[in-house]
Write an enzyme that holds these catalytic residues in place. Structure first.
Site, PDB file in Angstrom:
ATOM      1  CG  ASP A  15       3.830  -8.713 -13.494  1.00 38.51           C
ATOM      2  OD1 ASP A  15       4.731  -8.506 -12.660  1.00 38.51           O
ATOM      3  OD2 ASP A  15       3.559  -9.849 -13.930  1.00 38.51           O
ATOM      4  CE  LYS A  34      10.119  -9.910   0.623  1.00 43.71           C
ATOM      5  NZ  LYS A  34      10.015  -8.938   1.698  1.00 43.71           N
ATOM      6  N   GLY A  46       4.355   1.591   1.760  1.00 43.64           N
ATOM      7  CA  GLY A  46       5.322   1.788   2.848  1.00 43.64           C
ATOM      8  C   GLY A  46       6.678   2.268   2.360  1.00 43.64           C
ATOM      9  CG  ASP A  48       1.150  -3.609  -5.914  1.00 45.05           C
ATOM     10  OD1 ASP A  48       0.146  -4.320  -6.157  1.00 45.05           O
ATOM     11  OD2 ASP A  48       2.008  -3.912  -5.074  1.00 45.05           O
ATOM     12  N   PRO A  84       0.803  -1.241   0.000  1.00 42.27           N
ATOM     13  CG  PRO A  84       0.139  -0.849   2.223  1.00 42.27           C
ATOM     14  CD  PRO A  84       0.912  -1.815   1.357  1.00 42.27           C
TER      15      PRO A  84
END
Length: 361
Positions: free
Chosen positions: A262, A309, A226, A242, A224
């Protein structure tokens, strides 16, 4: 004192151990690791006398990904007498004679169990500091060449490591953790990751030059907002990429353009060089690395901060693969660049990477 204590996130002791073993070997220093899983620290014991101090001076702290702090220590002091905990600590420091010391930090690993000692550590610091000053120590400025900070690492009640670190080659933060306050107007807590990354990778004196209201950024996987928030706060105009919705507060700034696309397919507007690319998408780390590599090699951006990640197993090996891929691709294309990576306090199962392209050969 011929050991290094390295603080880390609980659960990342093996990665910290693998990294210090590799980095030390590159400098011709060898030793072995003592670690306990989920303890939040490891001990690297050097075989040769003086090698721990050499590592503390020569192994650039900024090159370490998983370590939050790096200090030279001796054998653990155990069962400190309750009536006089200070004398055994002073005795260990007397062998070092730290006349070039600037301050004392009484710390714990970042675990729930160890942090129960923090109240004691705070209270203990004052009388300990006074005792050390009576010895003629803690008199140097932390900016003085070759000055050291003294560190005590309490791992459980009455048990601690006594040590030091070079002020120009360590984390400046207590326990190696920057204390950041969540901004109420930020759309998500992920904003603290980018704020810490900027604090870690961009020298404070350069920040206002590196982020200006004449710059343009792209945030891939922005929703959203950040990370977009941190760029907008610094004046950068952001293409927020996004399919999800962005926070209304960011639209109200007039400093974003929402691109519902994308993140892997988005390309910057033609004839527009992007100053900053940021990305915190949940995706396989090598796929993100290839995406970032494409942006840099195509000349679409000059500087980037992104998250990788990590998998459940072989996390250190995956990090090595991704960073080696990016370095090889950029070198192949003749780029001058600086690359840094850090497992930030606000990161969890991920690391944050910064790459700045300075030019081309």
């Amino acid at each position: 004192m011929n050991k290094l204590a390295l603080y880390c996130r609980a659960g990342f002791e093996k990665e910290t151990a693998g990294e210090i073993t590799d980095k030390a070997a590159q400098l011709g220093v060898f030793g072995f690791v003592n670690l306990k899983e989920n303890s939040g620290y490891i001990i690297f014991e050097c075989y040769q006398a003086g090698d721990a101090d050499r590592l503390a001076r020569e192994l650039k702290f900024e090159q370490l990904i998983f370590a939050r702090q790096m200090i030279v220590v001796g054998d653990m002091l155990q069962d400190l007498p309750v009536e006089d905990r200070i004398s055994p600590i002073v005795a260990q420091y007397q062998a070092l004679n730290p006349r070039h010391s600037s301050d004392i930090f009484v710390e714990t690993p970042d675990t729930n169990e160890a942090k129960e000692l923090l109240t004691f550590c705070r209270k203990f610091t004052v009388p300990l500091r006074n005792s050390l000053k009576k010895q003629g120590w803690l008199t140097k400025s932390e900016r003085a060449k070759g000055s050291i900070g003294l560190h005590i690492l309490f791992v459980r009640p009455g048990c601690c490591y006594v040590g030091y670190a070079y002020n120009d080659n360590k984390s400046p933060f207590f326990m190696g953790i920057p204390r950041l306050k969540f901004p109420a107007e930020a759309p998500s807590r992920s904003t603290l990751k980018l704020e810490e990354a900027i604090l870690t990778f961009i020298p404070e004196a350069e920040e206002k030059k590196r982020f200006t209201d004449e710059m343009t950024g792209v945030d891939l996987g922005a929703c959203p907002g950040g990370w977009t928030y941190q760029l907008v706060k610094r004046g950068v105009f952001v293409y927020a990429v996004d399919h999800g919705k962005m926070a209304a507060s960011l639209h109200e700034t007039g400093r974003i353009e929402h691109c519902p696309e994308d993140g892997f397919k988005f390309q910057p507007p033609k004839r527009k060089t992007i100053d900053w690319l940021v990305c915190d998408m949940v995706e396989q780390p090598m796929r993100i690395s290839k995406l970032i590599g494409k942006w840099l090699i195509n000349g679409w951006c000059r500087e980037t901060i992104f998250n990788l990640k990590l998998p459940m197993k072989k996390r250190y090996q995956e990090v090595q693969l991704c960073l080696a891929y990016l370095e090889e691709e950029l070198e192949k294309q003749g780029f001058w660049f600086k690359i840094q990576a850090k497992h930030l306090y606000h990161d969890r199962e991920e690391i944050t990477v910064h790459i700045a392209v300075m030019g081309k050969r």
